[in-house]
Design an enzyme around this catalytic site. Structure first.
Site, PDB file in Angstrom:
ATOM      1  N   HIS A   1       0.810  -1.061   0.046  1.00  0.00           N
ATOM      2  CA  HIS A   1       0.139   0.042  -0.020  1.00  0.00           C
ATOM      3  C   HIS A   1       0.991   1.452  -0.092  1.00  0.00           C
ATOM      4  CE1 HIS A   1      -0.299  -0.363   4.782  1.00  0.00           C
ATOM      5  NE2 HIS A   1       0.887  -0.110   4.307  1.00  0.00           N
ATOM      6  N   ASN A   2       0.084   2.354  -0.672  1.00  0.00           N
ATOM      7  CA  ASN A   2       0.841   3.540  -0.984  1.00  0.00           C
ATOM      8  C   ASN A   2       2.142   3.737  -1.595  1.00  0.00           C
ATOM      9  OD1 ASN A   2      -1.041   4.329   1.154  1.00  0.00           O
ATOM     10  ND2 ASN A   2       0.487   3.667   2.846  1.00  0.00           N
TER      11      ASN A   2
END
Length: 353
Positions: A242-243
């Site tokens: 994620h991210n």
């Protein structure tokens, strides 16, 4: 029975802007390596290490640079870059099935989903509420397109691709079977030894002309979207947490693992098995060799490696044994340096007297 694709050498030359040396009417029915080509094949020489196979090749014609063509007695297509010419011509001989436009009767499409009339939706595919499928998109059998997800024009999804909700995909993106885009990121808060889940409320945004390999996973962001730039190429079995942000035209080979919130620049190349820790940044134009563990940010373009190179097993065992002795060696070296300093200091004092 599989039909035969056939082009004249002149037609292929026109497609890539090549100069024909030989019979322009020669029929070509496929592409092959110099070692495996026959009289109906077009081959190419791009890597100098394969030049030794050129004189004995049975290929009907060969893509060559002007320099290589000068010493070649056979038929040739002369181009500036044989590998790029081969890449362009490969699409003429690609036998990948092209699905007809329309929605298969077994597919499930939400009433408020938008599917362009020129798109193809395969058997047992599911398109959830609010999803939008662009012109010319091909969605294979058993794919799932989550709520509010968008696939831009010309996209191609092999069978059994899964897009979770709120995944935005640009134009001309290809995704191979087993890929999962938008799964929940690995986010937890520790409360007295117990892990409390953090909702992953971001999405995934993927640019144009991206390729995603089989069984590759791209997690959704915790807050903002995980970002994949234009022209990014991802091999099979890659994990993107994620991210993460990946810059335009970066390429990664199989089994790369990118930890959360890492940022990778443009035009980077990560070889197979590379791992990145989280929350670091890699600048543009970086090449990371296979199996490297990147534990800190890279701020200068160039090539980077870690780990040990292959060596015979017996030698490797000796090297591994020496690694275990490094602490003791360092301690002994420090002791020797202190003794040497003492002797040097004593000698200097004697000469001054």
């Amino acid at each position: 029975m599989m039909s035969t694709l056939s082009y004249t050498l002149g037609q292929l030359a026109a497609h890539v802007g090549a100069q024909v040396r030989g019979d322009a009417d020669l029929p070509i029915q496929g592409l092959a390596t110099l070692q495996e080509a026959g009289p109906a094949h077009l081959s190419f020489l791009a890597n100098p290490q394969y030049r030794k196979y050129l004189p004995e090749s049975r290929a009907g014609a060969v893509l060559l640079t002007a320099a290589d063509a000068d010493g070649f007695a056979g038929t040739a297509l002369v181009v500036a870059n044989p590998y790029l010419a081969y890449a362009s011509l490969s699409h003429l001989f690609d036998r990948k099935p092209r699905a007809a436009a329309g929605i298969h009767p077994t597919a499930i499409v939400a009433a408020d989903a938008e599917v362009d009339p020129s798109a193809s939706v395969g058997a047992y595919a599911v398109i959830e509420s609010g999803a939008r499928i662009g012109a010319g998109v091909s969605i294979g059998a058993h794919c799932v397109i989550g709520a509010r997800s968008v696939i831009g024009e010309g996209g191609w999804l092999a069978p059994r691709v899964t897009l979770y909700h709120d995944v935005n995909i640009g134009a001309r993106v290809s995704i191979q079977s087993g890929a999962v885009i938008g799964g929940e990121g690995f986010g937890f808060a520790n409360e007295k030894g117990v892990w409390q889940k953090i909702a992953q409320i971001g999405g995934v945004t993927i640019g144009d002309d991206v390729e995603i390999g089989a069984n590759t996973t791209i997690d959704r962001g915790a807050l903002s979207d995980t970002l994949i730039g234009n022209g990014v190429k991802l091999d099979n079995q890659i994990m993107i947490a994620h991210n993460v942000q990946i810059g335009d035209h970066t390429a990664m080979a199989a089994c790369v693992g990118i930890s959360g919130s890492a940022k990778i620049g443009r035009h980077c190349m990560l070889a197979g098995g590379v791992g990145l820790v989280g929350h670091i940044e890699i600048c543009d134009n970086v090449f990371v060799t296979g199996m490297t563990m990147v534990t800190r940010s890279i701020t200068e373009p160039g090539s980077y490696s870690s780990g040990t190179a292959m060596q015979p097993a017996a030698e490797w065992k000796k090297s591994a044994a020496r690694i275990r002795q490094l602490d003791d060696m360092a301690r002994r070296l420090q002791q020797l340096e202190k003794r040497l300093a003492a002797v040097t200091s004593s000698g200097d004092a004697s000469s001054d007297a």
